[in-house]
Design a protein around this motif. Structure first.
Motif, PDB file in Angstrom:
ATOM      1  N   GLU A  54       0.815  -1.217   0.000  1.00  0.00           N
ATOM      2  CA  GLU A  54       0.000   0.000   0.000  1.00  0.00           C
ATOM      3  C   GLU A  54       0.849   1.268   0.000  1.00  0.00           C
ATOM      4  N   TRP A  55       2.080   1.200   0.483  1.00  0.00           N
ATOM      5  CA  TRP A  55       2.965   2.367   0.440  1.00  0.00           C
ATOM      6  C   TRP A  55       3.199   2.799  -1.009  1.00  0.00           C
ATOM      7  N   TYR A  56       3.530   1.828  -1.856  1.00  0.00           N
ATOM      8  CA  TYR A  56       3.768   2.095  -3.273  1.00  0.00           C
ATOM      9  C   TYR A  56       2.460   2.432  -3.991  1.00  0.00           C
ATOM     10  N   MET A  57       1.406   1.680  -3.684  1.00  0.00           N
ATOM     11  CA  MET A  57       0.124   1.881  -4.345  1.00  0.00           C
ATOM     12  C   MET A  57      -0.427   3.280  -4.114  1.00  0.00           C
ATOM     13  N   THR A  58      -0.356   3.731  -2.875  1.00  0.00           N
ATOM     14  CA  THR A  58      -0.950   5.020  -2.542  1.00  0.00           C
ATOM     15  C   THR A  58      -0.153   6.176  -3.117  1.00  0.00           C
ATOM     16  N   ILE A  59       1.168   6.084  -3.044  1.00  0.00           N
ATOM     17  CA  ILE A  59       2.009   7.131  -3.629  1.00  0.00           C
ATOM     18  C   ILE A  59       1.751   7.234  -5.133  1.00  0.00           C
ATOM     19  N   ALA A  60       1.605   6.095  -5.793  1.00  0.00           N
ATOM     20  CA  ALA A  60       1.312   6.103  -7.225  1.00  0.00           C
ATOM     21  C   ALA A  60      -0.042   6.745  -7.505  1.00  0.00           C
ATOM     22  N   ALA A  61      -1.042   6.414  -6.684  1.00  0.00           N
ATOM     23  CA  ALA A  61      -2.395   6.930  -6.916  1.00  0.00           C
ATOM     24  C   ALA A  61      -2.469   8.436  -6.724  1.00  0.00           C
ATOM     25  N   ILE A  62      -1.835   8.966  -5.691  1.00  0.00           N
ATOM     26  CA  ILE A  62      -1.973  10.399  -5.411  1.00  0.00           C
ATOM     27  C   ILE A  62      -1.125  11.256  -6.352  1.00  0.00           C
ATOM     28  N   GLY A 117      -9.298  10.098  -3.776  1.00  0.00           N
ATOM     29  CA  GLY A 117     -10.322   9.912  -4.794  1.00  0.00           C
ATOM     30  C   GLY A 117      -9.880   9.193  -6.043  1.00  0.00           C
ATOM     31  N   GLU A 118      -8.595   8.863  -6.154  1.00  0.00           N
ATOM     32  CA  GLU A 118      -8.084   8.182  -7.342  1.00  0.00           C
ATOM     33  C   GLU A 118      -7.915   6.685  -7.065  1.00  0.00           C
ATOM     34  N   PRO A 119      -8.184   5.826  -8.063  1.00  0.00           N
ATOM     35  CA  PRO A 119      -8.041   4.382  -7.853  1.00  0.00           C
ATOM     36  C   PRO A 119      -6.593   3.994  -7.534  1.00  0.00           C
ATOM     37  N   ALA A 120      -6.447   3.078  -6.591  1.00  0.00           N
ATOM     38  CA  ALA A 120      -5.137   2.524  -6.258  1.00  0.00           C
ATOM     39  C   ALA A 120      -5.109   1.067  -6.700  1.00  0.00           C
ATOM     40  N   VAL A 121      -4.046   0.663  -7.402  1.00  0.00           N
ATOM     41  CA  VAL A 121      -3.994  -0.684  -7.971  1.00  0.00           C
ATOM     42  C   VAL A 121      -2.655  -1.349  -7.659  1.00  0.00           C
ATOM     43  N   LYS A 122      -2.671  -2.672  -7.755  1.00  0.00           N
ATOM     44  CA  LYS A 122      -1.452  -3.475  -7.616  1.00  0.00           C
ATOM     45  C   LYS A 122      -1.413  -4.474  -8.761  1.00  0.00           C
ATOM     46  N   LEU A 123      -0.290  -4.549  -9.447  1.00  0.00           N
ATOM     47  CA  LEU A 123      -0.153  -5.471 -10.577  1.00  0.00           C
ATOM     48  C   LEU A 123       0.458  -6.795 -10.167  1.00  0.00           C
ATOM     49  N   SER A 124       1.448  -6.758  -9.266  1.00  0.00           N
ATOM     50  CA  SER A 124       2.055  -7.970  -8.751  1.00  0.00           C
ATOM     51  C   SER A 124       2.832  -8.703  -9.840  1.00  0.00           C
ATOM     52  N   ASP A 125       3.369  -9.896  -9.503  1.00  0.00           N
ATOM     53  CA  ASP A 125       4.109 -10.712 -10.465  1.00  0.00           C
ATOM     54  C   ASP A 125       3.330 -11.937 -10.913  1.00  0.00           C
ATOM     55  N   ASN A 126       2.092 -12.063 -10.492  1.00  0.00           N
ATOM     56  CA  ASN A 126       1.200 -13.032 -11.127  1.00  0.00           C
ATOM     57  C   ASN A 126      -0.217 -12.488 -11.087  1.00  0.00           C
ATOM     58  N   MET A 127      -0.995 -12.820 -12.108  1.00  0.00           N
ATOM     59  CA  MET A 127      -2.294 -12.191 -12.337  1.00  0.00           C
ATOM     60  C   MET A 127      -3.251 -12.386 -11.170  1.00  0.00           C
ATOM     61  N   GLY A 128      -3.123 -13.498 -10.445  1.00  0.00           N
ATOM     62  CA  GLY A 128      -4.048 -13.778  -9.354  1.00  0.00           C
ATOM     63  C   GLY A 128      -3.977 -12.772  -8.227  1.00  0.00           C
ATOM     64  N   LEU A 140       9.833   7.122  -6.006  1.00  0.00           N
ATOM     65  CA  LEU A 140       9.317   8.023  -4.981  1.00  0.00           C
ATOM     66  C   LEU A 140       9.121   7.287  -3.656  1.00  0.00           C
ATOM     67  N   ALA A 141       8.574   6.072  -3.721  1.00  0.00           N
ATOM     68  CA  ALA A 141       8.342   5.291  -2.508  1.00  0.00           C
ATOM     69  C   ALA A 141       9.661   4.961  -1.811  1.00  0.00           C
ATOM     70  N   LEU A 142      10.666   4.563  -2.576  1.00  0.00           N
ATOM     71  CA  LEU A 142      11.979   4.262  -2.012  1.00  0.00           C
ATOM     72  C   LEU A 142      12.603   5.510  -1.387  1.00  0.00           C
ATOM     73  N   LYS A 143      12.469   6.638  -2.071  1.00  0.00           N
ATOM     74  CA  LYS A 143      13.067   7.893  -1.615  1.00  0.00           C
ATOM     75  C   LYS A 143      12.437   8.360  -0.304  1.00  0.00           C
ATOM     76  N   TYR A 144      11.101   8.363  -0.230  1.00  0.00           N
ATOM     77  CA  TYR A 144      10.428   8.789   0.990  1.00  0.00           C
ATOM     78  C   TYR A 144      10.780   7.864   2.162  1.00  0.00           C
ATOM     79  N   TRP A 145      10.883   6.573   1.884  1.00  0.00           N
ATOM     80  CA  TRP A 145      11.202   5.608   2.946  1.00  0.00           C
ATOM     81  C   TRP A 145      12.578   5.900   3.547  1.00  0.00           C
TER      82      TRP A 145
END
Length: 450
Positions: free
Chosen positions: A242-250, A402-413, A260-265
């Motif tokens: 969610e750290w990566y997902m939320t930063i990407a969404a906003i 208000g923007e969708p947050a998504v995760k792609l992962s390394d397998n579709m499931g 950005l996620a690595l830098k803020y961390w």
């Protein structure tokens, strides 16, 4: 081993620290960088045929109401100060007055399959969590843990606690004797609190005896901060998707979200602290593109890269063998010769730990393992002796500002979020689908069950 075959079940979650460490570390970083971001979380049952009863739903409602009364105690704050020195004063002060507000932040809904009005009616449960990110991040783990407990209290009762401590002890002994470095990571899908308590008893006993015997493996602790405190072991964990997902969404900057996620961390915790990076939020190839970049704001020349500074990486989806190969090629291409850590955390059991240990060590990595459901929800039916299947449930960020947050992962499931946004981000990042024969999320922990 002195374990009980039955025990009164605690009435829900009674400590804010009864959660994974990475929820607290992320909350600390959110307080520093994103205190005004609004989010929503959504619930997914990847095993939809496994349903709660209306009685279970009513029990869940009662537990939700109790969330408002939980606060961090002085003893818990002292534990965090002592065992988690990376938490800054601003965050510890924030925790002293922090409260969950379920009446404002949490909605829970039950939809029966066949509504007879009975407590035995089966149906689907739905959660929506909403509010400031910094205020709502701690709902995920207790909601998941309580949902699992409700299912096995009301929907499937053909089980007991027999041999759980002994079983955990034996598992710990095998892992330690085979030189594995591992932690307990099973809160979110535990059968209940008492099960995790028995498991921790067994693992700590195995670790104590292993140390006396000089076995090569190491039990590093638990992701659950409450149990780390109770058993005087280290809380283990770093960051979640969610750290990566939320930063990407906003930011709507998926091309640079990993960086950005690595830098803020690093900005929050510094170099060499909580240094395991999660790779698969938008596919590992996209992550590695960011991982090789130099870190902004450094005085020295040449600047160090994120890959040099971070201790290692975590594998949480897709084919681990391919992941190790990809990681080895990456570090070699970047000229990084330090021995890096690879943390495996995806649906592990003993067989997989030993297999991945060999693969990682042969590639020159130091492997560690976060073992979850295999420890805290490994049961059989009393009547048949067959495997009692755990729930496979997740709660993920749905929207941020208000923007969708998504995760792609390394397998579709494990792809999650708004489908149109998922497809759009895949195109933007050049994401390539990977096929892995063990990637079926609906049948985890039941294959080859004995």
């Amino acid at each position: 081993m002195g374990e009980q075959s039955s025990s009164p079940l605690p009435e829900g979650v009674f400590s804010l620290l009864d959660t994974d460490l990475y929820k607290l570390t992320m909350q600390c970083a959110i307080l520093k960088y994103f205190p005004t971001v609004h989010v929503t979380y959504g619930f997914t049952n990847r095993t939809p045929q496994m349903k709660l009863t209306r009685g279970g739903y009513k029990w869940m409602l009662a537990q939700m109401d109790k969330f408002a009364n939980i606060q961090v105690t002085n003893d818990e704050l002292e534990f965090l100060k002592t065992r988690c020195p990376y938490f800054n004063d601003a965050y510890l002060n924030f925790l002293t007055t922090f409260r969950l507000k379920p009446s404002e932040q949490l909605e829970i809904k039950f939809t029966p399959d066949n509504d007879t009005g009975s407590d035995d009616d089966f149906g689907d449960i739905e959660y929506v969590v909403k509010g400031l990110w910094v205020d709502t991040i701690l709902y995920e783990i207790p909601l998941l843990a309580l949902t699992s407990q409700a299912y096995f209290m009301f929907s499937e009762k053909d089980w007991d606690y027999g041999c759980q401590e002994e079983k955990a002890y034996r598992k710990g002994c095998v892992l330690l004797e085979n030189g594995c470095t591992f932690s307990e990571f099973g809160t979110r899908r535990r059968r209940d609190y008492h099960t995790q308590d028995l498991v921790m008893n067994g693992l700590c006993q195995a670790a104590k005896e292993g140390k006396e015997k000089g076995v090569p493996g190491v039990f590093t602790g638990t992701s659950n901060v409450h149990f780390a405190m109770k058993y005087n072991v280290d809380p283990v964990g770093t960051v979640a998707h969610e750290w990566y997902m939320t930063i990407a969404a906003i930011t709507d900057d998926y091309e640079n979200a990993n960086e950005l996620a690595l830098k803020y961390w690093l900005g929050c915790f510094g170099e060499g602290v909580l240094g395991i990076a999660l790779t698969d939020t938008f596919g590992t190839p996209a992550f590695l593109d960011a991982f090789r970049k130099p870190i902004d704001g450094q005085d020295e020349t040449p600047c160090k890269t994120y890959a040099q500074v971070y201790t290692g990486i975590r594998q949480d989806s897709g084919d681990p063998t391919y992941f190790v190969k990809m990681a080895r090629e990456f570090y070699d291409r970047e000229g990084i010769t330090d021995t890096k850590v690879v943390v495996f955390s995806d649906s592990l059991d003993i067989e997989h730990c030993l297999e991945y240990k060999t693969i990682a060590e042969e590639a020159g990595f130091k492997p560690t393992f976060g073992v979850g459901t295999f420890f805290t929800n490994d049961y059989t039916h009393k009547s048949t002796g067959e495997k009692s299947k755990p729930l496979n449930i997740v709660i993920k960020i749905s929207t941020a500002n208000g923007e969708p947050a998504v995760k792609l992962s390394d397998n579709m499931g494990k792809n999650t979020g708004d489908k149109a946004t998922v497809q759009s981000v895949k195109k933007r990042l050049g994401y390539v689908e990977q096929v892995w024969e063990e990637g079926d999320e609906s049948s985890r922990w039941t294959k080859n069950a004995k």
